[in-house]
Design an enzyme around this catalytic site. Structure first.
Site, PDB file in Angstrom:
ATOM      1  CB  CYS A 163      -0.832   0.098   1.216  1.00 37.65           C
ATOM      2  SG  CYS A 163      -2.031  -1.389   0.814  1.00 37.65           S
ATOM      3  CG  ASN A 185      -6.552  -1.016   0.675  1.00 37.22           C
ATOM      4  OD1 ASN A 185      -5.932  -0.655  -0.108  1.00 37.22           O
ATOM      5  ND2 ASN A 185      -6.165  -1.435   1.984  1.00 37.22           N
ATOM      6  CG  HIS A 231      -3.064   3.396   1.643  1.00 37.60           C
ATOM      7  ND1 HIS A 231      -3.886   2.899   0.535  1.00 37.60           N
ATOM      8  CD2 HIS A 231      -3.284   2.376   2.653  1.00 37.60           C
ATOM      9  CE1 HIS A 231      -4.139   1.622   0.430  1.00 37.60           C
ATOM     10  NE2 HIS A 231      -3.812   1.232   1.685  1.00 37.60           N
TER      11      HIS A 231
HETATM   12  N1  COA Z   1     -18.639  -8.346   8.824  1.00 32.20           N
HETATM   13  C1  COA Z   1     -18.942  -8.238  10.187  1.00 32.20           C
HETATM   14  N2  COA Z   1     -18.186  -8.777  11.123  1.00 32.20           N
HETATM   15  C2  COA Z   1     -16.866  -8.663  10.850  1.00 32.20           C
HETATM   16  C3  COA Z   1     -16.299  -8.541   9.576  1.00 32.20           C
HETATM   17  C4  COA Z   1     -17.220  -8.147   8.577  1.00 32.20           C
HETATM   18  N3  COA Z   1     -16.909  -7.970   7.165  1.00 32.20           N
HETATM   19  N4  COA Z   1     -15.166  -8.588   9.515  1.00 32.20           N
HETATM   20  C5  COA Z   1     -14.915  -8.984  10.758  1.00 32.20           C
HETATM   21  N5  COA Z   1     -15.769  -9.058  11.587  1.00 32.20           N
HETATM   22  C6  COA Z   1     -16.019  -9.054  12.849  1.00 32.20           C
HETATM   23  C7  COA Z   1     -14.852  -9.822  13.508  1.00 32.20           C
HETATM   24  O1  COA Z   1     -14.873 -11.371  13.461  1.00 32.20           O
HETATM   25  C8  COA Z   1     -14.756  -9.564  15.088  1.00 32.20           C
HETATM   26  O2  COA Z   1     -15.653 -10.303  15.713  1.00 32.20           O
HETATM   27  P1  COA Z   1     -15.371 -10.863  17.270  1.00 32.20           P
HETATM   28  O3  COA Z   1     -15.329  -9.522  17.993  1.00 32.20           O
HETATM   29  O4  COA Z   1     -16.464 -11.609  17.361  1.00 32.20           O
HETATM   30  O5  COA Z   1     -14.261 -11.739  17.174  1.00 32.20           O
HETATM   31  C9  COA Z   1     -15.251  -8.248  15.034  1.00 32.20           C
HETATM   32  O6  COA Z   1     -16.076  -8.039  13.553  1.00 32.20           O
HETATM   33  C10 COA Z   1     -14.117  -7.059  15.002  1.00 32.20           C
HETATM   34  O7  COA Z   1     -13.429  -7.322  14.318  1.00 32.20           O
HETATM   35  P2  COA Z   1     -11.765  -6.396  13.969  1.00 32.20           P
HETATM   36  O8  COA Z   1     -10.940  -6.999  13.318  1.00 32.20           O
HETATM   37  O9  COA Z   1     -11.688  -5.944  15.587  1.00 32.20           O
HETATM   38  O10 COA Z   1     -12.578  -5.235  13.526  1.00 32.20           O
HETATM   39  P3  COA Z   1     -11.770  -3.953  13.153  1.00 32.20           P
HETATM   40  O11 COA Z   1     -12.709  -2.898  14.024  1.00 32.20           O
HETATM   41  O12 COA Z   1     -10.519  -3.742  13.407  1.00 32.20           O
HETATM   42  O13 COA Z   1     -11.957  -3.839  11.662  1.00 32.20           O
HETATM   43  C11 COA Z   1     -10.710  -3.900   9.764  1.00 32.20           C
HETATM   44  C12 COA Z   1     -11.209  -4.451  10.762  1.00 32.20           C
HETATM   45  C13 COA Z   1     -10.107  -4.810   8.910  1.00 32.20           C
HETATM   46  C14 COA Z   1     -11.532  -3.218   8.868  1.00 32.20           C
HETATM   47  C15 COA Z   1      -9.404  -3.130  10.342  1.00 32.20           C
HETATM   48  O14 COA Z   1      -8.793  -3.733  11.282  1.00 32.20           O
HETATM   49  C16 COA Z   1      -8.379  -2.150   9.671  1.00 32.20           C
HETATM   50  O15 COA Z   1      -8.896  -1.299   8.895  1.00 32.20           O
HETATM   51  N6  COA Z   1      -7.401  -2.697   9.782  1.00 32.20           N
HETATM   52  C17 COA Z   1      -6.129  -2.075   8.879  1.00 32.20           C
HETATM   53  C18 COA Z   1      -6.220  -2.075   7.374  1.00 32.20           C
HETATM   54  C19 COA Z   1      -4.862  -1.358   7.001  1.00 32.20           C
HETATM   55  O16 COA Z   1      -4.781  -0.155   7.346  1.00 32.20           O
HETATM   56  N7  COA Z   1      -4.199  -1.990   6.195  1.00 32.20           N
HETATM   57  C20 COA Z   1      -3.016  -1.606   5.534  1.00 32.20           C
HETATM   58  C21 COA Z   1      -2.674  -1.664   4.446  1.00 32.20           C
HETATM   59  S1  COA Z   1      -3.556  -2.781   3.211  1.00 32.20           S
END
Ligand code: COA
Length: 326
Positions: free
Chosen positions: A115, A283, A253
Site C-alpha cells: 500500500c 482499498n 492511502h
Molecule cells: N462483517 C461483520 N463482522 C466482521 C467482519 C465483517 N466483514 N469482519 C470482521 N468482523 C468481526 C470480527 O470477526 C470481530 O468479531 P469478534 O469480536 O466476534 O471476533 C469483530 O468484527 C471486530 O473485528 P476487528 O478485526 O476487531 O474489526 P476492526 O474494527 O479492527 O476492523 C478492519 C477490521 C480490517 C476494517 C480494520 O482492522 C482495518 O482497517 N485494519 C487496517 C487495514 C489497513 O490499514 N491495512 C493496511 C494497508 S492494506
C-alpha cells in the site's frame, strides 16, 4: 536548480463491475452497516473477466495518458509499474504493458511494496529524473480481487481493482519536494500472501489451504497504521515548517476511514482538506493515492501543497510533500 519529478498527466482505468456491500452480504456473514462503519467502504470495482491481468487496466490507462498528454510512444524513456498483483511472477508487468501499448524504446521494471507502493515508486522515479531522464511513465495498478478470498469476511470487503498511469517529467518549480519513507520487517507477520513464492511454491495443498489469498491481522495492522501514518505526516509538516493552513490537502492511502480521519486530525486539518474516495473504490493498495489524485484532479490547483501519506504491508510507510503542478 535541482529537478523534481512532476506529474504532468494522469489517467485511470477502472473496471466496470461494481461489487456492492449488499452483494457481499450474499457471500459472507457481514452487513452493509458493519462495512460502512468499520471501513468507510460502500462499493469497489473489480476486474471480473478470466484471463485478464492488471496489465489490461494498466495498458488502458497508458493509452489514455499518451492521448491526453500528446505523447508519442517513442518519446517514453522508461515505464515503471508498481503492483503486488502482477500478471505473472515474470516477465514484469511493466514489460507486458509496454508491449501492449507499443512502447519499444523504453526500459522498465516492476516495483512491489504494497500500500505504500506509490510513495516508494515516486521516490524511485524522482531519482531517475534527477539523473537526467525526461519522460517516465509510472503505472500503479492492482487486481487485488484475484488474491482475495470471497469466503473470508475479514478481508473480502476491503479490496478493489484499478490502474492509474502518470507521465512524470522534470520541473524546477513543482513536483516532489521531499519524501520520508520507512520499513519495519515486523509487519511481515501480520499482512501477507503466504504461498506462491519461493518459500511456499504453489501446490495442491497450498491452494486447498487458501494460502494464495491475502491474509491480514486487521487489528494489529490498524494499530501500527494509525500511529505511523499520523507521525510521518506530522513530521513532514514540521520539517518544512508547514502549518495546517499551508497544506491544501492530505491525500492518504485509502484503507480505512478511521485511519484517514485520525491522520488528518493529528495534522490539524479540517475535514474539507482530507481527500477521501474510499467509499467508491475500497482499498486499491499502492494505487489508491494516484487514484485519488486522478479522482480529485479538478479540485487541485497549481502550486497546492499536498501531503501524501500511506501505510501498508512490510510494514512499509511514508509521507511525501508534493507541490501540484498541472
Ligand atoms: N462483517 C461483520 N463482522 C466482521 C467482519 C465483517 N466483514 N469482519 C470482521 N468482523 C468481526 C470480527 O470477526 C470481530 O468479531 P469478534 O469480536 O466476534 O471476533 C469483530 O468484527 C471486530 O473485528 P476487528 O478485526 O476487531 O474489526 P476492526 O474494527 O479492527 O476492523 C478492519 C477490521 C480490517 C476494517 C480494520 O482492522 C482495518 O482497517 N485494519 C487496517 C487495514 C489497513 O490499514 N491495512 C493496511 C494497508 S492494506
Amino acid at each position: 536548480m535541482t529537478k523534481k519529478a512532476l506529474i504532468t498527466g494522469i489517467e485511470a482505468s477502472i473496471p466496470d463491475y461494481v461489487l456492492t456491500n449488499s452483494e457481499l452480504e450474499t457471500l459472507v456473514d457481514t452487513s452493509d452497516q458493519w462495512i460502512r462503519e468499520r471501513t468507510g467502504i460502500v462499493e469497489r470495482h473489480i476486474l471480473k473477466q478470466d484471463g485478464l491481468g492488471i496489465s489490461e487496466l494498466g495498458a488502458d490507462a497508458v493509452r489514455k495518458l499518451l492521448a491526453s498528454t500528446g505523447t508519442s510512444v517513442d518519446e517514453v524513456e522508461m515505464l515503471i509499474c508498481h503492483t503486488i498483483s502482477p500478471d505473472m511472477a515474470f516477465p514484469s508487468t511493466a514489460n507486458i504493458i509496454s508491449d501492449k501499448v507499443g512502447i519499444k524504446n523504453a526500459w522498465g521494471y516492476d516495483i512491489g511494496s504494497g500500500c505504500s507502493g506509490f510513495l516508494f515508486s515516486l521516490a524511485t522515479v524522482d531519482a531517475f529524473i534527477k539523473a537526467g531522464k525526461k519522460k517516465i511513465i509510472l503505472v500503479c495498478g492492482e487486481r487485488l480481487s484475484g488474491i482475495t478470498d470471497y469466503t473470508d469476511r475479514n478481508t473480502c470487503p476491503l479490496f478493489g481493482d484499478a490502474a492509474v498511469a502518470m507521465l512524470i517529467e522534470p520541473s524546477e518549480e513543482f513536483g516532489l519536494v521531499d519524501y520520508d519513507n520507512h520499513v519495519d520487517g515486523i509487519g511481515r507477520h501480520y499482512l501477507y500472501q503466504k504461498a506462491g513464492g519461493s518459500m511456499y511454491p504453489a501446490t495442491a495443498e497450498t491452494v486447498a489451504r487458501k494460502e494464495h489469498f491475502i491474509y491480514q491481522d486487521g487489528k494489529t495492522v490498524f494499530k501500527y497504521a494509525v500511529s505511523n501514518m499520523a507521525d510521518v505526516s506530522v513530521a513532514m509538516m514540521e520539517k518544512h515548517n508547514l502549518t495546517a493552513d499551508d497544506v491544501a490537502y492530505l491525500i492518504p492511502h485509502q484503507a480505512n476511514l478511521r485511519i484517514i480521519a485520525a491522520t488528518g486530525h493529528r495534522m490539524g486539518l479540517d475535514d474539507s482538506k482530507i481527500l477521501i474516495d474510499i467509499e467508491k473504490y475500497g482499498n486499491t493498495g499502492g494505487t489508491s493515492i494516484p487514484l485519488a489524485l486522478w479522482d480529485f484532479k479538478d479540485k487541485l490547483k497549481k502550486g497546492d501543497n499536498l501531503i501524501l501519506s500511506a501505510f501498508g504491508s512490510g510494514f512499509a510507510w511514508g509521507a511525501v510533500y508534493y507541490k501540484w503542478g498541472i
